[in-house]
Design an enzyme around this catalytic site. Structure first.
Site, short mmCIF file in Angstrom:
data_model
loop_
_atom_site.label_atom_id
_atom_site.label_comp_id
_atom_site.label_asym_id
_atom_site.label_seq_id
_atom_site.Cartn_x
_atom_site.Cartn_y
_atom_site.Cartn_z
N HIS A 113 -1.15 -22.68 68.75
CA HIS A 113 -1.23 -21.46 67.93
C HIS A 113 -0.42 -20.33 68.58
O HIS A 113 -0.60 -19.16 68.25
CB HIS A 113 -2.68 -20.98 67.79
N ARG A 143 -0.01 -20.77 55.49
CA ARG A 143 -0.90 -20.91 54.33
C ARG A 143 -1.15 -19.50 53.79
O ARG A 143 -1.13 -18.53 54.58
CB ARG A 143 -2.21 -21.53 54.80
N ALA A 174 -3.58 -39.36 54.43
CA ALA A 174 -3.59 -37.92 54.75
C ALA A 174 -4.19 -37.07 53.63
O ALA A 174 -4.20 -35.85 53.71
CB ALA A 174 -2.18 -37.44 55.08
N GLU A 201 -9.60 -36.33 50.76
CA GLU A 201 -10.74 -37.24 50.60
C GLU A 201 -10.75 -38.30 51.71
O GLU A 201 -11.80 -38.57 52.29
CB GLU A 201 -10.67 -37.95 49.23
N THR A 214 -3.49 -27.11 60.42
CA THR A 214 -3.04 -27.69 61.69
C THR A 214 -3.45 -29.15 61.84
O THR A 214 -2.61 -30.03 62.09
CB THR A 214 -3.65 -26.92 62.89
N LYS A 267 -13.20 -27.56 52.24
CA LYS A 267 -12.88 -27.70 50.82
C LYS A 267 -11.47 -28.22 50.61
O LYS A 267 -11.21 -28.96 49.68
CB LYS A 267 -13.00 -26.34 50.13
N GLY A 268 -10.55 -27.75 51.44
CA GLY A 268 -9.17 -28.23 51.35
C GLY A 268 -8.50 -27.89 50.04
O GLY A 268 -7.78 -28.72 49.46
N SER A 297 -11.21 -19.55 55.13
CA SER A 297 -11.42 -20.76 55.92
C SER A 297 -11.89 -20.38 57.34
O SER A 297 -12.80 -20.99 57.90
CB SER A 297 -10.11 -21.56 55.97
N LYS A 308 -6.30 -22.19 60.92
CA LYS A 308 -6.79 -22.46 59.56
C LYS A 308 -5.68 -22.61 58.51
O LYS A 308 -5.91 -22.45 57.31
CB LYS A 308 -7.80 -21.39 59.08
N SER A 309 -4.49 -22.94 58.98
CA SER A 309 -3.36 -23.08 58.05
C SER A 309 -3.03 -24.53 57.74
O SER A 309 -2.03 -24.81 57.08
CB SER A 309 -2.13 -22.40 58.66
P1 A3P Z 1 -10.71 -25.07 54.26
O1 A3P Z 1 -11.65 -24.40 55.23
O2 A3P Z 1 -10.18 -24.11 53.24
O3 A3P Z 1 -11.30 -26.28 53.62
P2 A3P Z 1 -6.75 -25.92 60.62
O4 A3P Z 1 -6.62 -27.38 60.90
O5 A3P Z 1 -5.47 -25.17 60.84
O6 A3P Z 1 -7.91 -25.33 61.33
O7 A3P Z 1 -7.00 -25.76 59.05
C1 A3P Z 1 -8.23 -26.15 58.47
C2 A3P Z 1 -8.11 -26.12 56.96
O8 A3P Z 1 -7.27 -27.22 56.54
C3 A3P Z 1 -9.48 -26.32 56.29
O9 A3P Z 1 -9.43 -25.56 55.07
C4 A3P Z 1 -9.46 -27.83 56.04
O10 A3P Z 1 -10.36 -28.27 55.07
C5 A3P Z 1 -8.00 -28.00 55.59
N1 A3P Z 1 -7.57 -29.41 55.64
C6 A3P Z 1 -7.67 -30.29 56.64
N2 A3P Z 1 -7.23 -31.50 56.27
C7 A3P Z 1 -6.80 -31.37 54.99
C8 A3P Z 1 -6.24 -32.29 54.03
N3 A3P Z 1 -6.03 -33.57 54.31
N4 A3P Z 1 -5.92 -31.80 52.81
C9 A3P Z 1 -6.14 -30.51 52.50
N5 A3P Z 1 -6.69 -29.60 53.34
C10 A3P Z 1 -7.02 -30.03 54.58
#
Ligand code: A3P
Length: 291
Positions: free
Chosen positions: A100, A122, A219, A222, A48, A250-251, A130, A45-46
């Site tokens: 991971h 993160r 990237a 949106e 990836t 939410k990002g 997240s 959730k950082s």
């Molecule tokens: P949130 O749950 O806070 O929205 P991982 O890939 O390590 O599992 O991390 C997932 C987190 O990265 C999620 O956070 C996801 O929305 C966010 N994420 C993925 N793509 C993103 C982007 N282009 N910009 C910002 N955040 C993004």
């Protein structure tokens, strides 16, 4: 409460999902590294998948210009969870893997500075929030509906990938063993273009201004959200509960403030504040914080 054995197993002090096995994880010690290999390593959730997408956009022209439609899990497979049947020995170079793993379980040669590591962190409150939502979305992750209980599990490291603190502290304190680039989710959020450039420099890739613009553009949250490959929309319904949300949720930076109570925040700080200060990273807890 211990995590359910239905979902996790422990190998050398680290929690893995049962979709892999102790034997497979153990075999990674001898995984043969090529000098051009890149390993994207994170605590879950950082950011990836975000970084995975950026790497794919940088390295694969066909991804960047939309002429190829290949799943990111095929292009940048998980090291410890085999997400493709392809033979890694014949993978096109540079091979890129996502992982991971804690620093002490990665392939031996990586620890001897062969290949490259990109490690993304993160702020742990946003990670935890997240993760909590993710546990409802992914059926392979045990759902803990009560946020308070989830927080205790997270703080105790009784979740997939174990303790956030141990993961981050481990990688930072062993940085000199690796050829490594550290990035934060928040710096990517604040200035994506600079983060993409840092990655390009680390990989020794030179993109034109237009190519760079294209990577940055594709990237953004949106645009990635609209991309079914980046948003895990191709996962079967019994694995991802798409009716309960989407992978790109939410990002943002600071979403923890929308769910954590004052008491929970104090409890979190009491447990981690002192330890976090020992890390060589200044975390951003809010998008308006200075970096
Ligand atoms: P949130 O749950 O806070 O929205 P991982 O890939 O390590 O599992 O991390 C997932 C987190 O990265 C999620 O956070 C996801 O929305 C966010 N994420 C993925 N793509 C993103 C982007 N282009 N910009 C910002 N955040 C993004």
């Amino acid at each position: 409460m211990e995590p359910s054995k239905e979902y996790l197993f422990k190998y050398k002090g680290f929690y893995f999902s049962v979709i892999t096995s102790p034997e497979y994880v153990a075999s990674l010690e001898d995984f043969e590294i090529k000098d051009s290999d890149v390993f994207l390593v994170t605590y879950p959730k950082s950011g990836t998948v975000w970084t995975q997408n950026i790497l794919s956009l940088i390295v694969h022209e066909g991804h960047r210009n939309g002429t190829e439609n290949v799943d990111n899990m095929e292009r940048i497979p998980w090291l410890e969870y085999k997400s493709t049947d392809k033979d890694y020995a014949n993978f096109p170079l540079p091979r890129i893997f996502a992982s991971h793993l804690p620093y002490y379980l990665v392939p031996r040669d990586l620890r001897n500075k062969r290949g490259r590591v990109i490690y993304v962190t993160r702020n742990p409150k946003d990670v935890m929030v997240s993760y909590y939502h993710f546990s409802k979305f992914m059926s392979t992750v045990e759902e803990v509906p009560d946020f308070n209980i989830f927080m205790e599990r997270f703080l105790a490291g009784k979740v997939l990938a174990s303790s956030w603190m141990d993961h981050v502290a481990g990688w930072y304190s062993h940085a000199e063993d690796f050829n490594i680039l550290f990035l934060t989710y928040e710096e990517m959020k604040k200035d994506l273009r600079s983060a993409v450039l840092k990655i390009c420099n680390f990989l020794g890739r030179k993109l034109s201004e237009e190519e760079l613009d294209s990577v940055v553009q594709q990237a953004t949250f949106e645009n990635m959200r609209k991309d079914p490959r980046a948003n895990y929309e191709n996962l079967p319904d019994d694995i991802a509960a798409k009716d309960k949300g989407s992978f790109l949720r939410k990002g943002t930076v600071g979403d923890w403030k929308n769910i954590m109570t004052v008491a929970q925040n104090e409890r979190f700080d009491k447990e981690l504040e002192e330890k976090i200060k020992t890390l060589p990273i200044k975390f951003m807890w809010d998008i308006n914080d200075e970096m």
